[in-house]
Design a protein around this motif. Structure first.
Motif, PDB file in Angstrom:
ATOM      1  N   GLU A 185      15.458 -21.104  16.319  1.00  0.00           N
ATOM      2  CA  GLU A 185      14.289 -20.267  16.077  1.00  0.00           C
ATOM      3  C   GLU A 185      13.441 -20.118  17.343  1.00  0.00           C
ATOM      4  N   GLU A 186      13.329 -21.185  18.119  1.00  0.00           N
ATOM      5  CA  GLU A 186      12.554 -21.120  19.349  1.00  0.00           C
ATOM      6  C   GLU A 186      13.201 -20.178  20.363  1.00  0.00           C
ATOM      7  N   ASP A 187      14.530 -20.232  20.464  1.00  0.00           N
ATOM      8  CA  ASP A 187      15.235 -19.338  21.382  1.00  0.00           C
ATOM      9  C   ASP A 187      15.058 -17.884  20.975  1.00  0.00           C
ATOM     10  N   ILE A 188      15.172 -17.611  19.675  1.00  0.00           N
ATOM     11  CA  ILE A 188      14.957 -16.248  19.175  1.00  0.00           C
ATOM     12  C   ILE A 188      13.546 -15.776  19.524  1.00  0.00           C
ATOM     13  N   ALA A 189      12.572 -16.648  19.277  1.00  0.00           N
ATOM     14  CA  ALA A 189      11.182 -16.296  19.546  1.00  0.00           C
ATOM     15  C   ALA A 189      10.950 -16.019  21.027  1.00  0.00           C
ATOM     16  N   ASN A 190      11.648 -16.744  21.883  1.00  0.00           N
ATOM     17  CA  ASN A 190      11.432 -16.601  23.322  1.00  0.00           C
ATOM     18  C   ASN A 190      12.087 -15.357  23.910  1.00  0.00           C
ATOM     19  N   VAL A 191      13.160 -14.848  23.304  1.00  0.00           N
ATOM     20  CA  VAL A 191      13.783 -13.629  23.835  1.00  0.00           C
ATOM     21  C   VAL A 191      13.181 -12.370  23.213  1.00  0.00           C
ATOM     22  N   ALA A 192      12.548 -12.501  22.058  1.00  0.00           N
ATOM     23  CA  ALA A 192      11.986 -11.339  21.362  1.00  0.00           C
ATOM     24  C   ALA A 192      10.600 -10.996  21.893  1.00  0.00           C
ATOM     25  N   SER A 193      10.308  -9.711  21.971  1.00  0.00           N
ATOM     26  CA  SER A 193       8.953  -9.260  22.283  1.00  0.00           C
ATOM     27  C   SER A 193       8.113  -9.158  21.017  1.00  0.00           C
ATOM     28  N   LEU A 194       8.784  -8.957  19.872  1.00  0.00           N
ATOM     29  CA  LEU A 194       8.094  -8.836  18.596  1.00  0.00           C
ATOM     30  C   LEU A 194       8.940  -9.464  17.498  1.00  0.00           C
ATOM     31  N   ILE A 195       8.293 -10.265  16.656  1.00  0.00           N
ATOM     32  CA  ILE A 195       8.952 -10.890  15.513  1.00  0.00           C
ATOM     33  C   ILE A 195       8.291 -10.353  14.252  1.00  0.00           C
ATOM     34  N   VAL A 196       9.032  -9.554  13.497  1.00  0.00           N
ATOM     35  CA  VAL A 196       8.509  -8.922  12.283  1.00  0.00           C
ATOM     36  C   VAL A 196       9.002  -9.699  11.078  1.00  0.00           C
ATOM     37  N   ILE A 197       8.078 -10.078  10.197  1.00  0.00           N
ATOM     38  CA  ILE A 197       8.437 -10.808   8.990  1.00  0.00           C
ATOM     39  C   ILE A 197       7.854 -10.080   7.787  1.00  0.00           C
ATOM     40  N   CYS A 198       8.726  -9.594   6.916  1.00  0.00           N
ATOM     41  CA  CYS A 198       8.298  -8.987   5.648  1.00  0.00           C
ATOM     42  C   CYS A 198       8.345 -10.076   4.588  1.00  0.00           C
ATOM     43  N   LEU A 199       7.190 -10.467   4.080  1.00  0.00           N
ATOM     44  CA  LEU A 199       7.131 -11.569   3.114  1.00  0.00           C
ATOM     45  C   LEU A 199       7.543 -11.064   1.728  1.00  0.00           C
ATOM     46  N   GLU A 200       8.845 -10.993   1.519  1.00  0.00           N
ATOM     47  CA  GLU A 200       9.365 -10.438   0.270  1.00  0.00           C
ATOM     48  C   GLU A 200      10.548 -11.237  -0.276  1.00  0.00           C
ATOM     49  N   SER A 201      10.790 -12.409   0.266  1.00  0.00           N
ATOM     50  CA  SER A 201      11.887 -13.241  -0.217  1.00  0.00           C
ATOM     51  C   SER A 201      11.605 -14.696   0.137  1.00  0.00           C
ATOM     52  N   ALA A 202      12.314 -15.596  -0.517  1.00  0.00           N
ATOM     53  CA  ALA A 202      12.147 -17.019  -0.213  1.00  0.00           C
ATOM     54  C   ALA A 202      12.515 -17.306   1.239  1.00  0.00           C
ATOM     55  N   GLY A 203      13.574 -16.651   1.711  1.00  0.00           N
ATOM     56  CA  GLY A 203      14.003 -16.852   3.086  1.00  0.00           C
ATOM     57  C   GLY A 203      12.958 -16.422   4.099  1.00  0.00           C
ATOM     58  N   SER A 204      12.265 -15.319   3.795  1.00  0.00           N
ATOM     59  CA  SER A 204      11.252 -14.832   4.734  1.00  0.00           C
ATOM     60  C   SER A 204      10.053 -15.768   4.787  1.00  0.00           C
ATOM     61  N   LEU A 205       9.758 -16.436   3.686  1.00  0.00           N
ATOM     62  CA  LEU A 205       8.688 -17.428   3.694  1.00  0.00           C
ATOM     63  C   LEU A 205       9.046 -18.599   4.597  1.00  0.00           C
ATOM     64  N   VAL A 206      10.308 -19.001   4.556  1.00  0.00           N
ATOM     65  CA  VAL A 206      10.776 -20.075   5.432  1.00  0.00           C
ATOM     66  C   VAL A 206      10.683 -19.638   6.885  1.00  0.00           C
ATOM     67  N   GLU A 207      11.136 -18.397   7.169  1.00  0.00           N
ATOM     68  CA  GLU A 207      11.065 -17.874   8.535  1.00  0.00           C
ATOM     69  C   GLU A 207       9.620 -17.870   9.025  1.00  0.00           C
ATOM     70  N   PHE A 208       8.700 -17.426   8.170  1.00  0.00           N
ATOM     71  CA  PHE A 208       7.295 -17.396   8.556  1.00  0.00           C
ATOM     72  C   PHE A 208       6.788 -18.800   8.872  1.00  0.00           C
ATOM     73  N   GLY A 209       7.159 -19.756   8.024  1.00  0.00           N
ATOM     74  CA  GLY A 209       6.734 -21.130   8.258  1.00  0.00           C
ATOM     75  C   GLY A 209       7.224 -21.673   9.581  1.00  0.00           C
ATOM     76  N   LEU A 210       8.456 -21.312   9.956  1.00  0.00           N
ATOM     77  CA  LEU A 210       9.016 -21.785  11.220  1.00  0.00           C
ATOM     78  C   LEU A 210       8.339 -21.126  12.414  1.00  0.00           C
ATOM     79  N   PHE A 211       8.204 -19.802  12.365  1.00  0.00           N
ATOM     80  CA  PHE A 211       7.671 -19.090  13.521  1.00  0.00           C
ATOM     81  C   PHE A 211       6.176 -19.318  13.718  1.00  0.00           C
ATOM     82  N   CYS A 212       5.425 -19.450  12.642  1.00  0.00           N
ATOM     83  CA  CYS A 212       3.977 -19.598  12.798  1.00  0.00           C
ATOM     84  C   CYS A 212       3.605 -20.952  13.386  1.00  0.00           C
TER      85      CYS A 212
END
Length: 330
Positions: free
Chosen positions: A95-122
């Protein structure tokens, strides 16, 4: 009749002379074209009559109206094999590597998986200004939920345009009248993101982009040779295992390709003209001439000679095959 003496492979020596003259403290990272990582609900199959999620509608709209952005969009499904192939054993590093290569990380909070992604990235302090979180308006306006009062409130306090609320689309309806402003927020935030940054040797995204440029200059190049180039520049923080993860990342986001020939993996840039790192002044105070260095490197193996080593011949044949791959992609 005596055999022809074997000619030394000049490729490693030329690489050494080039990279020992570079000072990574003078490097500048180029983020253009910017990479957007989009998380959220499912992407429906072709059998589904309507888009299954807000994320899918965003992707479809970008494809139709903002193709230059869509071409540099990465979705989580691209990395479905990261664990099976043993590239990443630690999700947090991934997740850190993804965050470091991306200029923008878009998260649509519409699934259980996206909540996990948000928790990791935030939880990454360095990525809060890269986040754009879409939340259903019914779960935000006037609702004292944990997610609204906790992580989202903290994110909004640090970056006011990072949290946006919209009515989410109905997966049983073909229309979605809010799609234009929804994507407008994405485009606006992406365009306001930095175009360049001073190279940071501790930032895995910067290292990944440098690896890309080493590959672009030295195509076709082997993994151990990439490590040698980094070491020649004084960058010795990567071992072969860590290099493999960043190569996997570069392949998945479409910047690097891999060609296996005999028992060896060779790497190449999928867009040879793309530069992700500007080297600046060399140690001898000369300006780095990328075009001339590429010619100098290519001359070590593209000119066929009697008595050349097998390593030279193999590299030339691999380059020919890579040219065919690139021609087929254009």
């Amino acid at each position: 009749m005596p055999s022809t003496p074997s000619i030394q492979d000049r490729y490693p020596d030329v690489l050494s002379s080039i990279f020992t003259n570079l000072d990574f403290r003078k490097f500048t990272v180029q983020f253009t074209p910017r990479i957007t990582f989009i998380c959220g609900g499912p992407i429906a199959s072709n059998s589904s009559p309507y888009p299954a999620s807000l994320r899918e509608r965003i992707l479809l709209y970008l494809d139709e109206h903002h193709n230059e952005i869509e071409q540099n969009v990465v979705v989580a499904e691209s990395f479905a094999d990261y664990f099976q192939k043993g590239q990443y054993s630690n999700l947090l590093i991934f997740e850190e590597d993804i965050a470091n290569v991306a200029s923008l990380i878009v998260i649509c909070l519409e699934s259980a998986g996206s909540l996990v992604e948000f928790g990791l990235f935030c939880n990454h302090a360095s990525t809060s200004d890269k986040l754009l979180v879409y939340i259903p308006e019914e779960h935000y306006d006037g609702v004292d939920s944990f997610i609204a009062l906790g992580p989202l409130a903290q994110l909004k306090a640090s970056s006011s345009n990072s949290v946006v609320a919209y009515p989410f689309p109905d997966s049983n309806s073909p229309s979605y009248e809010d799609i234009d402003p929804v994507v407008g927020d994405l485009v606006e935030k992406l365009e306001s993101s930095p175009k360049t940054a001073q190279f940071d040797v501790t930032n895995s995204g910067h290292l990944a982009f440098l690896i890309h440029d080493v590959i672009s200059l030295c195509t076709p190049i082997k993994k151990q040779e990439i490590l040698s180039c980094l070491n020649e520049m004084g960058i010795d923080s990567l071992n072969e295992r860590r290099l493999s993860t960043l190569l996997y990342l570069l392949i998945k986001i479409g910047l690097v390709g891999q060609k296996t020939y005999s028992h060896v993996d060779y790497f190449f840039s999928t867009v040879p003209s793309l530069t992700k790192v500007t080297f600046g002044k060399c140690k001898d105070m000369s300006n780095f001439d990328r075009a001339s260095k590429i010619v100098e490197i290519k001359q070590t193996f593209m000119l066929q000679q009697d008595g050349e080593r097998q390593s030279t011949k193999k590299r030339r044949l691999v380059q020919i095959k890579i040219n065919e791959i690139l021609k087929g992609q254009s």
